[in-house]
Every structure is written in structure tokens, then in C-alpha cells.
Design a protein around this motif. Structure first.
Motif, PDB file in Angstrom:
ATOM      1  N   ALA A 175       0.752  -1.150  -0.260  1.00  0.00           N
ATOM      2  CA  ALA A 175      -0.004   0.174  -0.356  1.00  0.00           C
ATOM      3  C   ALA A 175       0.957   1.080   0.292  1.00  0.00           C
ATOM      4  O   ALA A 175       1.670   1.348   0.813  1.00  0.00           O
ATOM      5  N   THR A 224       3.263  -4.429   3.384  1.00  0.00           N
ATOM      6  CA  THR A 224       4.070  -3.315   3.212  1.00  0.00           C
ATOM      7  C   THR A 224       3.981  -2.297   2.882  1.00  0.00           C
ATOM      8  O   THR A 224       2.941  -2.015   1.830  1.00  0.00           O
ATOM      9  N   PHE A 225       4.173  -1.363   4.006  1.00  0.00           N
ATOM     10  CA  PHE A 225       3.578   0.249   4.053  1.00  0.00           C
ATOM     11  C   PHE A 225       4.650   1.103   3.512  1.00  0.00           C
ATOM     12  O   PHE A 225       5.274   1.240   3.926  1.00  0.00           O
ATOM     13  N   LEU A 269       7.977  -1.832   6.620  1.00  0.00           N
ATOM     14  CA  LEU A 269       7.722  -0.971   6.196  1.00  0.00           C
ATOM     15  C   LEU A 269       9.427  -0.803   5.446  1.00  0.00           C
ATOM     16  O   LEU A 269      10.021  -1.417   5.338  1.00  0.00           O
ATOM     17  N   ILE A 289      -6.084   0.423   7.062  1.00  0.00           N
ATOM     18  CA  ILE A 289      -5.309  -0.451   6.601  1.00  0.00           C
ATOM     19  C   ILE A 289      -4.785  -1.373   6.383  1.00  0.00           C
ATOM     20  O   ILE A 289      -4.657  -1.021   8.146  1.00  0.00           O
ATOM     21  N   THR A 290      -4.793  -2.588   5.714  1.00  0.00           N
ATOM     22  CA  THR A 290      -3.905  -3.510   6.010  1.00  0.00           C
ATOM     23  C   THR A 290      -3.372  -3.806   5.084  1.00  0.00           C
ATOM     24  O   THR A 290      -3.765  -3.844   4.008  1.00  0.00           O
ATOM     25  N   CYS A 291      -1.501  -4.415   5.331  1.00  0.00           N
ATOM     26  CA  CYS A 291      -1.160  -4.244   4.154  1.00  0.00           C
ATOM     27  C   CYS A 291       0.064  -5.318   4.430  1.00  0.00           C
ATOM     28  O   CYS A 291       0.756  -4.910   5.696  1.00  0.00           O
ATOM     29  N   ILE A 322      -3.432   1.110  11.161  1.00  0.00           N
ATOM     30  CA  ILE A 322      -2.488   1.406   9.903  1.00  0.00           C
ATOM     31  C   ILE A 322      -2.382   0.034  10.794  1.00  0.00           C
ATOM     32  O   ILE A 322      -1.662  -0.485  12.155  1.00  0.00           O
ATOM     33  N   THR A 323      -2.002  -1.474   9.878  1.00  0.00           N
ATOM     34  CA  THR A 323      -1.412  -2.794  10.729  1.00  0.00           C
ATOM     35  C   THR A 323      -0.134  -2.825   9.166  1.00  0.00           C
ATOM     36  O   THR A 323      -1.111  -3.744   8.206  1.00  0.00           O
ATOM     37  N   TYR A 324       0.751  -3.014   9.275  1.00  0.00           N
ATOM     38  CA  TYR A 324       2.171  -3.761   8.084  1.00  0.00           C
ATOM     39  C   TYR A 324       2.311  -5.215   8.748  1.00  0.00           C
ATOM     40  O   TYR A 324       2.885  -4.974  10.071  1.00  0.00           O
ATOM     41  N   ASN A 369      10.152   6.352   4.823  1.00  0.00           N
ATOM     42  CA  ASN A 369       8.287   6.334   5.062  1.00  0.00           C
ATOM     43  C   ASN A 369       8.102   7.782   5.745  1.00  0.00           C
ATOM     44  O   ASN A 369       8.190   8.121   7.282  1.00  0.00           O
TER      45      ASN A 369
END
Length: 296
Positions: free
Chosen positions: A166, A197-198, A235, A193-195, A230-232, A239
Motif C-alpha cells: 500500500a 508493506t506500508f 515498512l 489499512i491492512t497491508c 495501520i497494520t503492516y 517512510n
């Protein structure tokens, strides 16, 4: 499965749809309506100038709306936006609306409690801290006017379920709306947002409350801030995505230095899985008016 490109104008999604790839181009908008509508795709890209948004704010008895996307990769380019400002619960509606329906009422609540009005109080905070999907609540309206002056609607809800990356380089905005005369501001909405890689170097995610109304010694509450989570797993660095959950301004009580500080609108919440987005020195309004929770 086909590739879909929204080149201009607005395209409305009113039911679940699956495509191989979706691109929202400059000047075009994709409008979600109905809570059950989910866009499923391998890759979703919103180009600079493109927008994803929602149908208008809804009342307690109406069909609610949210932006809900499930994909492998999601890219929000610089200059692109997901904008659901004021598209949550309408005035006088939502689980965090204030008590009563009268003049000088409270602001809407979600992650942060809305400000009290000089006549009636704000509602209680609501929604999930770690997995927020509840839209923002509306502020209380001034019903004696002709026509009535309305409270501000709450911010909408955004759910991005991204398997891989994301990349947030544009703006995701779920602010509450400002109020009319003698009415409360709407609360900020929800961004979840869950992903895998953020990523992002120029993005902004915000869920700020709307302003209240004051006149002489009377006033309404501003809207409380919303909720971001936000869950990742990984990273991408560097960022520098920024976050904001500010309470609305211009309410009956506006800050902790006010003699009635306990009545002021509160900042919203930001939930992160770890400390990786933090640095020894926080600068550049990276985390603006957020109450930060980690590892929840």
C-alpha cells in the motif's frame, strides 16, 4: 477479468465488483455507495488528480456507505485522493451523536469525544481502536431556525485490505464537516489499512473533526477526531506518511487551557503495530493531534 480505466467523469459502484486492474485517471472520480460494495482487484492505482469518494452523508435509518477495496497492490499517487469528508453519518445521527436535539448542542464523537455544547453534551466515543470501520457521527442541529441550521456530518469510512504494498503518496481524508449556526461539528471518520508493506513519502491520512458554532456566551461543541489504524508486516523506508486526527475548532470550549477544558473536543486515535514509524525526534507535524497506540 478485465482491466478498468476511469478516464473522466464519475463512475458509481453500487454493488461488489471484481476486475484485474483498476486505474482512476486525472480528473476522474470513483464513487462508492452501499456498505456491502467492495472493489476487488489485483492492482488499484489512483493517478494524480484522480479521486475515490462516497455518496452523501446518511441518516440512522438510511443505507450507509464506505470505501472498501481488497487488492494485491494499492497506489495513491501524489496529488490523488480518497476523500470522504462529511460523508459519514448526517447531522443528529450516528452512535456518537450528542444528547438531545436542540440549539447549542454537542459535537459528534468517534475516536475523540466531541465538545459539549452550552445546552447539551456530546456523545460518547465509539468504534474500534485497532480495526476502525465505524463512520463519524454528526453534530447536533439547531432546530428552531426556519429552515433549521444543521450540525456537521461526520467523516466517512475507508477500508483498504492490501495483500502486498500500500503506497500512500496522496491524501486520504475523512474529516468531519463544519456546523451551521448554533449547531455541533461532525466527528472525524475512520481509516483502516491492512497491508504487507506500508509505503509513502508524501502522503497524508487525516480524520479531523469539524468546527462548532459560538455566539456571545453560548456555543456548540466541535467534532472530535476520528480513528486511524495501520497494520503492516513490513515498512518501506524512507517512510514519511503524515497523520492527523485534530479536534474541531471554534467550539464552546476549545482547549485544555480553557476553564471548561473538560468540555472541549478531543483528538482522535492512531493505532500502529510497532514503533517503526517513530524517530528519536518527531518533526514536520508527522503526528498531528493524534493519541498514539502501538501494539494493540
Amino acid at each position: 477479468k478485465d482491466m478498468a480505466i476511469v478516464r473522466s467523469g464519475s463512475v458509481i459502484l453500487a454493488s461488489p465488483v471484481t476486475v484485474a486492474k483498476l486505474v482512476v485517471s486525472n480528473g476522474a472520480s470513483l464513487v462508492f455507495t452501499n456498505w456491502a460494495t467492495v472493489l476487488t482487484a489485483s492492482n488499484v492505482t489512483v493517478r494524480s488528480g484522480g479521486t475515490i469518494t462516497l455518496a452523501p452523508a446518511f441518516g440512522a435509518s438510511q443505507m450507509s456507505n464506505r470505501v472498501s477495496i481488497t487488492c494485491t497492490n494499492f497506489t495513491l499517487e501524489a496529488g490523488a485522493s480518497i476523500n470522504v469528508d462529511g460523508k459519514g453519518y448526517a447531522w443528529d445521527a450516528g452512535p456518537g451523536k450528542g444528547s438531545g436535539v436542540s440549539e447549542w448542542g454537542g459535537g459528534g464523537s468517534l475516536g475523540g469525544r466531541g465538545g459539549d455544547g452550552s445546552a447539551t453534551a456530546a456523545g460518547a466515543t465509539c468504534g474500534s481502536l485497532a480495526a476502525p470501520i465505524t463512520p463519524g457521527s454528526g453534530g447536533i442541529s439547531y432546530q428552531s431556525g426556519n429552515p433549521p441550521n444543521r450540525g456537521g456530518p461526520g467523516g466517512g469510512a475507508v477500508r483498504l485490505n492490501v495483500v502486498s504494498m500500500a503506497a500512500i503518496n496522496g491524501t486520504v481524508s475523512a474529516n468531519g464537516s463544519d456546523s451551521g449556526y448554533a449547531s455541533g461539528g461532525g466527528s472525524g471518520g475512520a481509516v483502516y489499512i491492512t497491508c504487507g508493506t506500508f509505503a509513502g513519502t508524501s502522503g497524508l491520512i487525516r480524520v479531523c473533526g469539524g468546527t462548532g458554532s459560538i455566539s456571545g456566551g453560548s456555543g456548540c461543541g466541535a467534532g472530535g477526531g476520528g480513528r486511524i489504524a495501520i497494520t503492516y508486516t513490513n515498512l518501506s523506508v524512507p517512510n514519511t506518511v503524515r497523520f492527523a486526527a485534530s479536534p474541531g475548532t471554534n467550539g464552546w470550549r476549545v482547549n485544555i487551557w480553557d476553564k471548561g477544558w473538560r468540555h472541549a473536543a478531543e483528538a482522535g486515535t492512531l493505532s500502529l503495530p510497532d514503533t517503526m514509524l517513530l524517530s528519536p525526534v518527531l518533526s514536520g507535524n508527522r503526528f498531528r493531534d493524534v493519541r498514539l497506540f502501538m501494539g494493540i
